[in-house]
Design a protein around this motif. Sequence first.
Motif, PDB file in Angstrom:
ATOM      1  N   THR A 129       0.799  -1.225   0.000  1.00 19.72           N
ATOM      2  CA  THR A 129       0.000   0.000   0.000  1.00 19.72           C
ATOM      3  C   THR A 129       0.834   1.278   0.000  1.00 19.72           C
ATOM      4  N   SER A 130       2.155   1.177   0.115  1.00 24.83           N
ATOM      5  CA  SER A 130       2.989   2.383   0.064  1.00 24.83           C
ATOM      6  C   SER A 130       4.354   2.036  -0.514  1.00 24.83           C
ATOM      7  N   GLY A 131       5.031   3.060  -1.022  1.00 20.81           N
ATOM      8  CA  GLY A 131       6.386   2.846  -1.513  1.00 20.81           C
ATOM      9  C   GLY A 131       7.281   2.326  -0.408  1.00 20.81           C
ATOM     10  N   SER A 132       7.066   2.805   0.798  1.00 19.33           N
ATOM     11  CA  SER A 132       7.885   2.366   1.932  1.00 19.33           C
ATOM     12  C   SER A 132       7.697   0.875   2.187  1.00 19.33           C
TER      13      SER A 132
ATOM     14  N   ALA B   4       6.673  -1.369   0.175  1.00 17.38           N
ATOM     15  CA  ALA B   4       7.209  -2.147  -0.950  1.00 17.38           C
ATOM     16  C   ALA B   4       8.731  -2.280  -0.813  1.00 17.38           C
ATOM     17  N   ASN B   5       9.389  -1.213  -0.360  1.00 14.38           N
ATOM     18  CA  ASN B   5      10.843  -1.325  -0.154  1.00 14.38           C
ATOM     19  C   ASN B   5      11.172  -2.194   1.056  1.00 14.38           C
ATOM     20  N   ASP B   6      10.321  -2.190   2.071  1.00 10.19           N
ATOM     21  CA  ASP B   6      10.513  -3.131   3.178  1.00 10.19           C
ATOM     22  C   ASP B   6      10.398  -4.569   2.670  1.00 10.19           C
TER      23      ASP B   6
ATOM     24  N   GLY C   5      19.529   9.300  -1.547  1.00  8.81           N
ATOM     25  CA  GLY C   5      18.451   8.405  -1.990  1.00  8.81           C
ATOM     26  C   GLY C   5      17.285   8.467  -1.019  1.00  8.81           C
ATOM     27  N   TYR C   6      16.076   8.381  -1.549  1.00 12.05           N
ATOM     28  CA  TYR C   6      14.889   8.349  -0.682  1.00 12.05           C
ATOM     29  C   TYR C   6      14.114   7.080  -1.007  1.00 12.05           C
ATOM     30  N   HIS C   7      13.910   6.246   0.014  1.00  7.33           N
ATOM     31  CA  HIS C   7      13.234   4.967  -0.220  1.00  7.33           C
ATOM     32  C   HIS C   7      12.077   4.748   0.741  1.00  7.33           C
ATOM     33  N   GLY C   8      11.710   5.776   1.496  1.00 10.39           N
ATOM     34  CA  GLY C   8      10.564   5.660   2.388  1.00 10.39           C
ATOM     35  C   GLY C   8      10.971   5.755   3.839  1.00 10.39           C
ATOM     36  N   LEU C   9       9.999   5.611   4.714  1.00 10.19           N
ATOM     37  CA  LEU C   9      10.254   5.895   6.135  1.00 10.19           C
ATOM     38  C   LEU C   9       9.774   4.816   7.092  1.00 10.19           C
TER      39      LEU C   9
ATOM     40  N   ALA D  73      18.576   1.772  -6.022  1.00  8.42           N
ATOM     41  CA  ALA D  73      18.717   3.106  -6.627  1.00  8.42           C
ATOM     42  C   ALA D  73      17.419   3.557  -7.267  1.00  8.42           C
ATOM     43  N   GLU D  74      17.132   4.841  -7.117  1.00 14.75           N
ATOM     44  CA  GLU D  74      16.122   5.483  -7.955  1.00 14.75           C
ATOM     45  C   GLU D  74      16.835   5.818  -9.272  1.00 14.75           C
ATOM     46  N   PRO D  75      16.230   5.499 -10.418  1.00 13.96           N
ATOM     47  CA  PRO D  75      16.887   5.830 -11.694  1.00 13.96           C
ATOM     48  C   PRO D  75      17.247   7.320 -11.773  1.00 13.96           C
TER      49      PRO D  75
ATOM     50  N   GLY E 108      14.659  11.508  -6.698  1.00 15.40           N
ATOM     51  CA  GLY E 108      13.613  12.510  -6.599  1.00 15.40           C
ATOM     52  C   GLY E 108      13.814  13.430  -5.409  1.00 15.40           C
ATOM     53  N   THR E 109      13.494  12.932  -4.230  1.00 14.90           N
ATOM     54  CA  THR E 109      13.577  13.740  -3.018  1.00 14.90           C
ATOM     55  C   THR E 109      14.989  14.302  -2.811  1.00 14.90           C
ATOM     56  N   GLY E 110      15.991  13.561  -3.279  1.00 17.04           N
ATOM     57  CA  GLY E 110      17.379  14.032  -3.196  1.00 17.04           C
ATOM     58  C   GLY E 110      17.582  15.335  -3.958  1.00 17.04           C
TER      59      GLY E 110
ATOM     60  N   ALA F 267      15.492  -1.500  -8.322  1.00 11.77           N
ATOM     61  CA  ALA F 267      15.189  -0.198  -8.933  1.00 11.77           C
ATOM     62  C   ALA F 267      13.972   0.376  -8.223  1.00 11.77           C
ATOM     63  N   ASP F 268      14.178   1.484  -7.532  1.00 10.09           N
ATOM     64  CA  ASP F 268      13.060   2.130  -6.838  1.00 10.09           C
ATOM     65  C   ASP F 268      12.424   3.122  -7.806  1.00 10.09           C
ATOM     66  N   GLU F 269      11.325   2.667  -8.406  1.00  7.78           N
ATOM     67  CA  GLU F 269      10.638   3.466  -9.435  1.00  7.78           C
ATOM     68  C   GLU F 269       9.362   4.092  -8.880  1.00  7.78           C
ATOM     69  N   VAL F 270       9.356   4.370  -7.583  1.00  9.76           N
ATOM     70  CA  VAL F 270       8.149   4.928  -6.969  1.00  9.76           C
ATOM     71  C   VAL F 270       7.787   6.270  -7.625  1.00  9.76           C
ATOM     72  N   ILE F 271       8.795   7.083  -7.925  1.00  8.80           N
ATOM     73  CA  ILE F 271       8.526   8.338  -8.646  1.00  8.80           C
ATOM     74  C   ILE F 271       8.658   8.146 -10.155  1.00  8.80           C
ATOM     75  N   THR F 272       9.733   7.464 -10.579  1.00 13.05           N
ATOM     76  CA  THR F 272      10.033   7.420 -12.016  1.00 13.05           C
ATOM     77  C   THR F 272       9.093   6.497 -12.795  1.00 13.05           C
TER      78      THR F 272
ATOM     79  N   ALA G  95       4.761   2.583  -6.901  1.00 11.43           N
ATOM     80  CA  ALA G  95       3.672   3.101  -6.050  1.00 11.43           C
ATOM     81  C   ALA G  95       3.082   4.309  -6.779  1.00 11.43           C
ATOM     82  N   LYS G  96       2.906   5.408  -6.096  1.00 14.24           N
ATOM     83  CA  LYS G  96       2.458   6.704  -6.634  1.00 14.24           C
ATOM     84  C   LYS G  96       1.649   6.627  -7.945  1.00 14.24           C
ATOM     85  N   GLY G  97       2.324   6.728  -9.093  1.00 14.73           N
ATOM     86  CA  GLY G  97       1.647   6.812 -10.387  1.00 14.73           C
ATOM     87  C   GLY G  97       0.839   5.570 -10.754  1.00 14.73           C
TER      88      GLY G  97
HETATM   89  N1  PLP Z   1      10.704   5.489  -2.847  1.00 16.40           N
HETATM   90  C1  PLP Z   1      10.743   6.659  -3.493  1.00 16.40           C
HETATM   91  C2  PLP Z   1      11.676   6.829  -4.641  1.00 16.40           C
HETATM   92  C3  PLP Z   1       9.905   7.698  -3.093  1.00 16.40           C
HETATM   93  O1  PLP Z   1       9.978   8.884  -3.709  1.00 16.40           O
HETATM   94  C4  PLP Z   1       9.013   7.487  -2.025  1.00 16.40           C
HETATM   95  C5  PLP Z   1       8.105   8.557  -1.581  1.00 16.40           C
HETATM   96  O2  PLP Z   1       8.241   9.701  -1.931  1.00 16.40           O
HETATM   97  C6  PLP Z   1       9.020   6.250  -1.384  1.00 16.40           C
HETATM   98  C7  PLP Z   1       9.866   5.268  -1.833  1.00 16.40           C
HETATM   99  C8  PLP Z   1       8.123   5.998  -0.226  1.00 16.40           C
HETATM  100  O3  PLP Z   1       6.821   5.916  -0.632  1.00 16.40           O
HETATM  101  P1  PLP Z   1       5.633   6.144   0.419  1.00 16.40           P
HETATM  102  O4  PLP Z   1       5.702   7.552   0.873  1.00 16.40           O
HETATM  103  O5  PLP Z   1       4.416   5.790  -0.393  1.00 16.40           O
HETATM  104  O6  PLP Z   1       5.836   5.175   1.523  1.00 16.40           O
END
Ligand code: PLP
Length: 462
Positions: free
Chosen positions: A124-127, A129-131, A158-162, A232-234, A237-239, A265-270, A294-296
């Motif tokens: 249900t979230s990018g976070s 999914a990375n977990d 790199g931003y991969h969630g919280l 890696a995010e391709p 984003g948040t960086g 490959a963390d494609e949550v934004i890309t 996630a997101k899109g």
């Molecule tokens: N991975 C990337 C690349 C993100 O940009 C984000 C959120 O901005 C996440 C993971 C985390 O996603 P979420 O906020 O849906 O948990």
Amino acid sequence: DTTRDRANYSLEDMDRNSLFHPLTPIALHQQNGPKIMAAAQGVRLRDHAGREMLDCSGGLWCVNIGYGRPEIAAAASKAILDLNYWHLFGSSSNEMTIRLADRVLNLLHDHAGARHLKRVFFGTSGSDANDTNYKLVRYYANLRGVPEKRKIISRKGGYHGLTAAAATLTGIEAYHTAWSLPSTDVIHAECPHQYRFGLPGESEAAYCDRLIADIEQIIAREGPETIGAFIAEPIMGTGGVLIPPAGYFERVQKLLDQHDILLIADEVITGFGRTGEWFGSGLFGLKPDLLTLAKGLTSAYFPVSASVVSERIWKVLEAASPEHGPVMHGFTYSGHPVGAAIAMANLDIMESEGMVANSAEVGAYLLENLKARIGDHPYVGDVRGRGLMIGVEFMADRETRKPFAASQNAHRLVANQAVEHGLMVRALPFLEVVAFSPPLCITKSDCDEAVDRFAQALDATT
Ligand code: PLP
């Protein structure tokens, strides 16, 4: 709290006294109160006070098809009335989720050349999914009898969630301070952003050599037998919308192959058109073993994420299954049928309205116009991006590339001023960057308006 009982208790006070906003300083929030959004349509927002804004944030880079689409409301309504919930535990399934998994794989096969991706797990979230991916790296290592091969190389910025594991992967200090995050199995390599971290006079190729040498050193220092994956995010984003130097990912991929290290490959934004391509993996020719979406995927009309698993991981899971039994992972809302129906309707709109092509074309237009209009401003260091993922990086001195001190909050002041001028953009937490990530349906004339408003905001701030 006596204010709760007052007849004229405002929504702002109710927020102050009830809601926890962990991503803003508590004292500041108590003082300034919330910024309440009330309604949205297309690329336009309206706040609680009735102010109209052009949304160049896409929420949090997520509202890809734009706001208020009745087709999504209809799909959600139908899905709720047909089957508002069923889960994926055991062998349970539901039609919408089955169809969505098949469609996500087809999109990845067709648009990222990723025919090796074989199964989709939904969250249900990018976070989360990375977990899931973090856990799968360890699970895969254990099944292969190399349990120590479980460290993950991530990158600064790199931003991969919280969530707990995702936050350890995130390479931005601010998210780590005072949390005592549990894992010591994550190592952060250098951030690939030459504009800020390249040496004076260094060529792009020499900078890339330095980044690759850093990763090589980490692998040598830790021992390749302890490194399970690289995430890696391709494009980060948040960086700060950070595009790696030419050749970076080809060389990273080679290193990973050489040392039997998985690529996440963390494609949550890309993912789903943000960069003007369907997926960032396609943009850079990546061959990920795990891919995070996630997101899109739903344009944020419903929280749905996905971890996509490659054949090489799948084969190991499958082969071990008779001995190990189920993988034992899943959430109540994994494969939610309403979320899946919304994702399907979202993808229908993306495809039928050519949103990915629009992202490429209008993104290039927005980038060029931003460069032309504000690129020479004394405090604008760099304007860059791909598709509708654009960053404007501020500098205290653009000649010497001296950044603003964090305490000056330069980019936050500009983003706040932009809101005053009817433009929503986001100030990011790692570098002094303001991001533009509007819905992919934005038009060129909307972009003209956005550039005007941003230029006015910049003038009003400096
Ligand atoms: N991975 C990337 C690349 C993100 O940009 C984000 C959120 O901005 C996440 C993971 C985390 O996603 P979420 O906020 O849906 O948990």
